[in-house]
Design a protein around this motif. Structure first.
Motif, PDB file in Angstrom:
ATOM      1  N   ARG A   2      32.486  39.269  44.949  1.00 41.45           N
ATOM      2  CA  ARG A   2      32.005  39.456  46.095  1.00 41.45           C
ATOM      3  C   ARG A   2      31.892  38.755  47.577  1.00 41.45           C
ATOM      4  O   ARG A   2      30.818  38.116  47.693  1.00 41.45           O
ATOM      5  CB  ARG A   2      30.354  40.635  46.087  1.00 41.45           C
ATOM      6  N   GLY A   3      32.611  39.261  48.427  1.00 44.19           N
ATOM      7  CA  GLY A   3      32.051  38.868  49.486  1.00 44.19           C
ATOM      8  C   GLY A   3      33.313  36.958  49.670  1.00 44.19           C
ATOM      9  O   GLY A   3      33.483  36.808  51.463  1.00 44.19           O
ATOM     10  N   LEU A   4      34.284  36.627  48.768  1.00 43.09           N
ATOM     11  CA  LEU A   4      35.106  35.314  48.983  1.00 43.09           C
ATOM     12  C   LEU A   4      36.303  36.105  49.950  1.00 43.09           C
ATOM     13  O   LEU A   4      36.760  36.723  49.635  1.00 43.09           O
ATOM     14  CB  LEU A   4      35.182  35.448  47.066  1.00 43.09           C
ATOM     15  N   ARG A  27      50.979  39.304  41.750  1.00 40.37           N
ATOM     16  CA  ARG A  27      49.947  40.159  43.124  1.00 40.37           C
ATOM     17  C   ARG A  27      49.104  41.120  42.022  1.00 40.37           C
ATOM     18  O   ARG A  27      47.912  41.264  43.027  1.00 40.37           O
ATOM     19  CB  ARG A  27      51.386  40.940  43.256  1.00 40.37           C
ATOM     20  N   HIS A  28      49.476  41.369  40.781  1.00 44.45           N
ATOM     21  CA  HIS A  28      48.594  42.791  40.532  1.00 44.45           C
ATOM     22  C   HIS A  28      47.038  41.398  40.186  1.00 44.45           C
ATOM     23  O   HIS A  28      46.226  41.986  39.894  1.00 44.45           O
ATOM     24  CB  HIS A  28      49.665  42.293  39.073  1.00 44.45           C
ATOM     25  N   ALA A  29      46.822  40.284  39.542  1.00 42.43           N
ATOM     26  CA  ALA A  29      46.047  38.918  38.874  1.00 42.43           C
ATOM     27  C   ALA A  29      45.879  39.211  40.654  1.00 42.43           C
ATOM     28  O   ALA A  29      44.417  39.407  40.895  1.00 42.43           O
ATOM     29  CB  ALA A  29      46.540  37.817  38.513  1.00 42.43           C
ATOM     30  N   ALA A  34      40.698  40.872  44.525  1.00 41.81           N
ATOM     31  CA  ALA A  34      39.957  42.452  44.864  1.00 41.81           C
ATOM     32  C   ALA A  34      39.126  43.427  44.925  1.00 41.81           C
ATOM     33  O   ALA A  34      38.028  43.522  45.527  1.00 41.81           O
ATOM     34  CB  ALA A  34      41.155  43.127  46.171  1.00 41.81           C
ATOM     35  N   GLU A  35      39.583  43.397  43.591  1.00 45.06           N
ATOM     36  CA  GLU A  35      38.230  44.899  42.913  1.00 45.06           C
ATOM     37  C   GLU A  35      37.235  44.216  42.630  1.00 45.06           C
ATOM     38  O   GLU A  35      36.395  44.852  42.116  1.00 45.06           O
ATOM     39  CB  GLU A  35      39.185  44.987  41.540  1.00 45.06           C
ATOM     40  N   GLU A 199      37.498  35.943  32.886  1.00 42.78           N
ATOM     41  CA  GLU A 199      36.683  37.186  32.203  1.00 42.78           C
ATOM     42  C   GLU A 199      36.661  38.360  32.755  1.00 42.78           C
ATOM     43  O   GLU A 199      36.790  39.688  31.499  1.00 42.78           O
ATOM     44  CB  GLU A 199      35.352  37.014  32.969  1.00 42.78           C
ATOM     45  N   ALA A 200      37.927  38.853  33.667  1.00 44.86           N
ATOM     46  CA  ALA A 200      38.192  40.454  34.022  1.00 44.86           C
ATOM     47  C   ALA A 200      39.474  40.245  32.936  1.00 44.86           C
ATOM     48  O   ALA A 200      39.850  41.704  33.107  1.00 44.86           O
ATOM     49  CB  ALA A 200      38.437  39.990  35.569  1.00 44.86           C
TER      50      ALA A 200
END
Length: 212
Positions: A2-4, A27-29, A34-35, A199-200
């Motif tokens: 968050r905020g990076l 692009r998907h990564a 962003a998510e 991890e995502a």
């Protein structure tokens, strides 16, 4: 994440031709970043390809570390490395120092870039794997391996921390990677972002056939 502050450069300002399935997977990564809370902006670092300076420094270094080998030992080297060492031994001190100047200027440019962006994201490679035992893909027109690694060697030159994260596979099942680069001495940012993406689940992304 968050905020990076993330700069996404899909082709280093149009300098690199990227295979469509690689571009799509990366692009998907980036969308996944962003998510996770990162602020993503499409932005390119401002530099021209520094391959000549890199070759001068890298070839000279290879010549230096193999200087002690006798002729019989040199014959055991990979032919491409043997050729590079020969070229490196012929550079003058002035040519070497000119390459150092290029390295220093590129380092300054990237230092300014990272005052605005925490992490730079690019494809790791513009292609997927080609046949083993070849320095360059057949028919590519490249002479040295730097021809197909335009996203990675510049940050070796600037001594910046970088990591690659697997972000899927192409239609042949070959892996695709995304590169994360941070300012010098900010290994923590690279490792943090790489760990969050892994991890995502980006490494388990589905096969990308190409296109969007």
């Amino acid at each position: 994440m968050r905020g990076l502050r993330v700069a996404y450069s899909p082709s280093l300002g149009g300098q690199v031709a990227v295979r469509p399935e690689v571009a799509t997977a990366v692009r998907h990564a980036v969308e996944r970043l962003a998510e996770l809370g990162a602020y993503v902006t499409e932005a390119d670092p401002d530099f021209a390809e520094p391959v000549d300076a890199f070759h001068t420094l890298w070839f000279s270094g290879a010549a230096r570390v193999t200087q002690h080998l006798n002729p019989a030992q040199r014959e055991l080297l990979d032919p491409g490395l043997r050729e590079v060492c020969g070229a490196g031994a012929r550079y003058s001190a002035l040519q070497y120092l000119a390459a150092v100047d290029v390295r220093m200027e590129l380092g300054r440019r990237m230092g300014r870039f990272h005052e605005v962006y925490d992490v730079l994201v690019t494809p790791t490679l513009p292609i997927t794997a080609f046949e083993a035992g070849a320095e360059v893909p057949k028919g590519s027109g490249h002479r040295r391996w730097t021809g197909w690694t335009p996203f990675t060697y510049p940050f070796n030159l600037t001594q910046q921390p970088a990591a690659t994260v697997p972000v899927g596979r192409d239609g042949d099942g070959l892996p695709i990677g995304m590169q994360l680069v941070a300012a010098r001495h900010r290994d923590d940012l690279v490792l943090r972002a790489a760990h969050a993406l892994y991890e995502a689940g980006v490494a388990q992304a589905p096969v990308t056939p190409g296109g969007s």
